[in-house]
Design a protein around this motif. Structure first.
Motif, PDB file in Angstrom:
ATOM      1  N   MET A   1      33.220  26.191  44.678  1.00 45.40           N
ATOM      2  CA  MET A   1      33.622  26.401  43.307  1.00 45.40           C
ATOM      3  C   MET A   1      34.918  27.211  43.270  1.00 45.40           C
ATOM      4  N   LYS A   2      35.827  26.797  42.438  1.00 49.35           N
ATOM      5  CA  LYS A   2      37.119  27.462  42.342  1.00 49.35           C
ATOM      6  C   LYS A   2      36.992  28.738  41.505  1.00 49.35           C
ATOM      7  N   LYS A   3      37.566  29.825  42.004  1.00 48.84           N
ATOM      8  CA  LYS A   3      37.520  31.089  41.290  1.00 48.84           C
ATOM      9  C   LYS A   3      38.518  31.046  40.131  1.00 48.84           C
ATOM     10  N   LYS A   4      38.072  31.539  38.970  1.00 51.79           N
ATOM     11  CA  LYS A   4      38.923  31.566  37.789  1.00 51.79           C
ATOM     12  C   LYS A   4      40.111  32.495  38.034  1.00 51.79           C
ATOM     13  N   LYS A   5      41.290  31.994  37.719  1.00 47.17           N
ATOM     14  CA  LYS A   5      42.492  32.809  37.896  1.00 47.17           C
ATOM     15  C   LYS A   5      42.581  33.833  36.761  1.00 47.17           C
ATOM     16  N   ILE A   6      42.785  35.069  37.139  1.00 44.24           N
ATOM     17  CA  ILE A   6      42.881  36.148  36.163  1.00 44.24           C
ATOM     18  C   ILE A   6      44.327  36.265  35.693  1.00 44.24           C
ATOM     19  N   GLN A   7      44.484  36.323  34.381  1.00 51.07           N
ATOM     20  CA  GLN A   7      45.823  36.546  33.828  1.00 51.07           C
ATOM     21  C   GLN A   7      46.145  38.025  34.004  1.00 51.07           C
ATOM     22  N   LYS A   8      47.165  38.314  34.786  1.00 51.26           N
ATOM     23  CA  LYS A   8      47.510  39.687  35.127  1.00 51.26           C
ATOM     24  C   LYS A   8      48.039  40.447  33.913  1.00 51.26           C
ATOM     25  N   THR A   9      47.662  41.717  33.866  1.00 50.96           N
ATOM     26  CA  THR A   9      48.168  42.599  32.820  1.00 50.96           C
ATOM     27  C   THR A   9      49.289  43.452  33.416  1.00 50.96           C
ATOM     28  N   ASN A  10      49.995  44.151  32.553  1.00 49.59           N
ATOM     29  CA  ASN A  10      51.048  45.046  33.015  1.00 49.59           C
ATOM     30  C   ASN A  10      50.479  46.119  33.946  1.00 49.59           C
ATOM     31  N   ALA A  11      49.265  46.583  33.638  1.00 49.44           N
ATOM     32  CA  ALA A  11      48.615  47.596  34.485  1.00 49.44           C
ATOM     33  C   ALA A  11      48.403  47.053  35.903  1.00 49.44           C
ATOM     34  N   MET A  12      47.912  45.815  36.005  1.00 51.57           N
ATOM     35  CA  MET A  12      47.677  45.207  37.327  1.00 51.57           C
ATOM     36  C   MET A  12      48.985  45.004  38.083  1.00 51.57           C
ATOM     37  N   ARG A  13      49.996  44.529  37.385  1.00 52.52           N
ATOM     38  CA  ARG A  13      51.304  44.320  38.040  1.00 52.52           C
ATOM     39  C   ARG A  13      51.868  45.645  38.552  1.00 52.52           C
ATOM     40  N   THR A  14      51.680  46.703  37.760  1.00 54.24           N
ATOM     41  CA  THR A  14      52.162  48.023  38.180  1.00 54.24           C
ATOM     42  C   THR A  14      51.456  48.471  39.457  1.00 54.24           C
ATOM     43  N   LEU A  15      50.131  48.293  39.525  1.00 58.51           N
ATOM     44  CA  LEU A  15      49.399  48.658  40.740  1.00 58.51           C
ATOM     45  C   LEU A  15      49.892  47.844  41.929  1.00 58.51           C
ATOM     46  N   GLU A  16      50.092  46.547  41.720  1.00 56.79           N
ATOM     47  CA  GLU A  16      50.556  45.691  42.816  1.00 56.79           C
ATOM     48  C   GLU A  16      51.954  46.080  43.274  1.00 56.79           C
ATOM     49  N   ASN A  17      52.817  46.448  42.347  1.00 57.98           N
ATOM     50  CA  ASN A  17      54.166  46.888  42.712  1.00 57.98           C
ATOM     51  C   ASN A  17      54.128  48.164  43.556  1.00 57.98           C
ATOM     52  N   HIS A  18      53.092  48.980  43.363  1.00 58.15           N
ATOM     53  CA  HIS A  18      52.928  50.210  44.138  1.00 58.15           C
ATOM     54  C   HIS A  18      52.024  49.996  45.362  1.00 58.15           C
ATOM     55  N   LYS A  19      51.658  48.738  45.607  1.00 53.44           N
ATOM     56  CA  LYS A  19      50.804  48.364  46.745  1.00 53.44           C
ATOM     57  C   LYS A  19      49.475  49.131  46.735  1.00 53.44           C
ATOM     58  N   ILE A  20      48.879  49.206  45.553  1.00 55.46           N
ATOM     59  CA  ILE A  20      47.596  49.887  45.382  1.00 55.46           C
ATOM     60  C   ILE A  20      46.499  48.841  45.213  1.00 55.46           C
ATOM     61  N   ASN A  21      45.450  48.988  46.024  1.00 54.80           N
ATOM     62  CA  ASN A  21      44.310  48.074  45.940  1.00 54.80           C
ATOM     63  C   ASN A  21      43.457  48.404  44.732  1.00 54.80           C
ATOM     64  N   TYR A  22      42.943  47.354  44.099  1.00 54.62           N
ATOM     65  CA  TYR A  22      42.062  47.543  42.948  1.00 54.62           C
ATOM     66  C   TYR A  22      41.162  46.322  42.818  1.00 54.62           C
ATOM     67  N   ASP A  23      40.059  46.497  42.126  1.00 54.97           N
ATOM     68  CA  ASP A  23      39.153  45.392  41.814  1.00 54.97           C
ATOM     69  C   ASP A  23      39.126  45.224  40.308  1.00 54.97           C
ATOM     70  N   VAL A  24      39.040  43.986  39.856  1.00 56.34           N
ATOM     71  CA  VAL A  24      38.974  43.695  38.425  1.00 56.34           C
ATOM     72  C   VAL A  24      37.541  43.377  38.042  1.00 56.34           C
ATOM     73  N   HIS A  25      37.124  43.911  36.908  1.00 54.36           N
ATOM     74  CA  HIS A  25      35.807  43.630  36.340  1.00 54.36           C
ATOM     75  C   HIS A  25      36.032  43.132  34.916  1.00 54.36           C
ATOM     76  N   GLU A  26      35.618  41.900  34.645  1.00 55.95           N
ATOM     77  CA  GLU A  26      35.777  41.333  33.309  1.00 55.95           C
ATOM     78  C   GLU A  26      34.429  41.188  32.623  1.00 55.95           C
ATOM     79  N   TYR A  27      34.437  41.273  31.308  1.00 57.36           N
ATOM     80  CA  TYR A  27      33.220  41.070  30.528  1.00 57.36           C
ATOM     81  C   TYR A  27      33.601  40.557  29.143  1.00 57.36           C
ATOM     82  N   ALA A  28      32.635  39.935  28.487  1.00 57.71           N
ATOM     83  CA  ALA A  28      32.859  39.422  27.135  1.00 57.71           C
ATOM     84  C   ALA A  28      32.923  40.616  26.185  1.00 57.71           C
TER      85      ALA A  28
END
Length: 161
Positions: A1-28
């Protein structure tokens, strides 16, 4: 099964630019249940790990950001002292998006329009990871508190009641 692609937020892009690992948790997300306890239940996370982002205005420093456990209240006197102010008032809700780029219920301490002085509750120092808003309602990101301090150029402080 293909994993749903998460639309990145500015917060996520900022973490990635700083090479910081993080996990995303989504909910309705819905307008009736916006509290952090609901978020904790929906992402199956201990409530103690969920941190809320609050934005205030200091009489000397202007905009300041607090990141505190969702179960706690911000102590405005302690927050004023930690941030070098005599008095601190919460930012009016209608000013939030214009000031930070985020809306109520989706305000992240990471990736705001500007880098504001940020204070993370001292309780976070002893935790392996904490969960903060990823910059969108219904989306949280989990990261190490030290890395949150690093990316926000913040500091740990005793700011809760």
């Amino acid at each position: 099964m293909k994993k749903k692609k998460i639309q990145k937020t500015n917060a996520m892009r900022t973490l990635e630019n700083h090479k910081i690992n993080y996990d995303v948790h989504e909910y309705a997300w819905n307008e009736e249940r916006t509290d952090a306890k609901t978020a904790a239940e929906k992402v199956d996370m201990p409530f103690e790990k969920i941190y809320k982002t609050l934005v205030a205005v200091g009489n000397k420093t202007s905009i300041i950001v607090a990141c505190i456990p969702a179960s706690n209240e911000l102590d405005l006197k302690k927050f004023a002292k930690a941030s070098g102010n005599k008095k601190v008032d919460m930012l009016h809700m209608k000013e939030l998006e214009k000031t930070t780029g985020y809306i109520r219920g989706g305000c992240s301490p990471v990736g705001m329009k500007k880098l504001f002085p940020t204070y993370i509750a001292a309780e976070a120092e002893t935790m392996e990871t904490i969960v903060v808003s990823a910059g969108r309602r219904g989306m949280q990101m989990e990261l190490a508190p030290e890395e949150l301090v690093e990316v926000t150029e913040g500091e740990f402080a005793d700011i809760t009641e």
